[in-house]
Design a protein around this motif. Structure first.
Motif, PDB file in Angstrom:
ATOM      1  N   ASN A 192       0.852  -1.189   0.000  1.00  0.00           N
ATOM      2  CA  ASN A 192       0.000   0.000   0.000  1.00  0.00           C
ATOM      3  C   ASN A 192       0.885   1.235   0.000  1.00  0.00           C
ATOM      4  OD1 ASN A 192      -2.038  -1.836   0.237  1.00  0.00           O
ATOM      5  ND2 ASN A 192      -3.033  -0.861   1.988  1.00  0.00           N
ATOM      6  N   ASN A 246      -2.191   5.152   0.942  1.00  0.00           N
ATOM      7  CA  ASN A 246      -2.985   3.942   1.206  1.00  0.00           C
ATOM      8  C   ASN A 246      -3.644   3.383  -0.049  1.00  0.00           C
ATOM      9  OD1 ASN A 246      -3.562   2.028   3.192  1.00  0.00           O
ATOM     10  ND2 ASN A 246      -5.652   2.826   3.463  1.00  0.00           N
ATOM     11  N   TYR A 247      -3.026   3.675  -1.220  1.00  0.00           N
ATOM     12  CA  TYR A 247      -3.500   3.061  -2.456  1.00  0.00           C
ATOM     13  C   TYR A 247      -2.920   1.645  -2.561  1.00  0.00           C
ATOM     14  CZ  TYR A 247      -5.056   7.660  -4.122  1.00  0.00           C
ATOM     15  OH  TYR A 247      -5.699   8.864  -4.260  1.00  0.00           O
ATOM     16  N   ARG A 248      -3.736   0.721  -3.006  1.00  0.00           N
ATOM     17  CA  ARG A 248      -3.253  -0.633  -3.262  1.00  0.00           C
ATOM     18  C   ARG A 248      -2.405  -0.617  -4.531  1.00  0.00           C
ATOM     19  NH1 ARG A 248      -8.474  -1.091  -1.305  1.00  0.00           N
ATOM     20  NH2 ARG A 248      -8.872  -2.723   0.260  1.00  0.00           N
TER      21      ARG A 248
END
Length: 251
Positions: A33, A37-39
């Motif tokens: 991440n 907090n982006y995958r």
């Protein structure tokens, strides 16, 4: 290459909601991440997603897919080869159905005349294949190659009337099976179950033998796959009852 969840979803043709769910159930986790907090997914996850979608195309349940994906011994190459074989078999089934549809259209247009056997050949082939995939090893070990081949040949020669009658007999058997009491195997319902099951078998068995009938219900009782079919159809636990009925009337 690295992909956000939106980018991977677009490439794979799935929704971001699907990828989030795969992450939630630990089927496909992102590589990491980001600070926001982006995958973030990499080539490894791309390959894993391809495997998952192959299995989904083969109508594998997610629980089965998870088991396969988590098996360290099961290599990606082995998975691809298995998927290739399964898809080829599925293609054969589709080709057979398409051939039947094409003949049916031509029959309706007066270009040819289909026999009853031809009308149901694809469906019967599919049924035999399903039985072979699920139970082939067990029944061949129990009854032998020659007996099973004769049984399959007899089944393939059944007419539309035969198929419909088989279905009626099986439905009647299940209706009566739900009425049978374990402590009253001399009842009309119990006797009807035995006679129906015997008649149903006669449509595909080369010849009827009480020993073989007993052996078959022994297998039903011992193998959860057989038991599941009968229990699911009846909506209750009936395999033991069927077993006991057959033994009672084949004394």
């Amino acid at each position: 290459m690295e992909y956000t969840i939106k980018q991977l979803a677009d490439i794979a043709g799935v929704s971001t909601r699907t990828l989030r769910y795969y992450d939630q159930i630990d089927l496909l986790k992102p590589n990491y991440n980001s600070r926001n907090n982006y995958r973030i997914y990499t080539e490894n996850q791309v390959n894993q997603l391809q495997r998952i979608l192959f299995y989904k195309a083969l109508e594998f349940p997610l629980a089965k897919i998870q088991s396969l994906m988590q098996d360290d011994i099961y290599s990606e190459l082995s998975a691809l080869k298995e998927q290739q074989e399964l898809l080829q078999l599925k293609k054969q089934d589709i080709d057979s159905l398409l051939t039947t549809i094409d003949k049916t259209i031509r029959d309706k247009q007066g270009e040819l005349t289909m026999s009853d056997t031809e009308k149901f050949a694809a469906f019967k082939n599919a049924k035999l294949k399903q039985n072979e995939d699920e139970f082939g090893t067990e029944i061949r070990e129990k009854y032998g190659e020659e007996t099973i081949e004769k049984s399959n040949k007899k089944f393939m020669n059944l007419s539309e009337e035969d198929i419909n009658k088989m279905q009626e007999i099986e439905n009647d058997m299940f209706n009566n099976l739900t009425l049978v009491k374990a402590d009253d195997l001399d009842s009309v319902a119990a006797e009807t179950v035995y006679e129906d099951h015997k008649k149903w078998l006669s449509y595909s068995w080369p010849n009827y033998k009480t020993e073989a009938h007993r052996g078959l219900v022994d297998m039903y009782l011992a193998d959860d796959r057989f038991a599941k079919y009968y229990n699911d159809r009846a909506g209750k636990q009936v395999v033991q009852l069927l077993h006991d009925v057959v033994y009672h009337y084949t004394k």
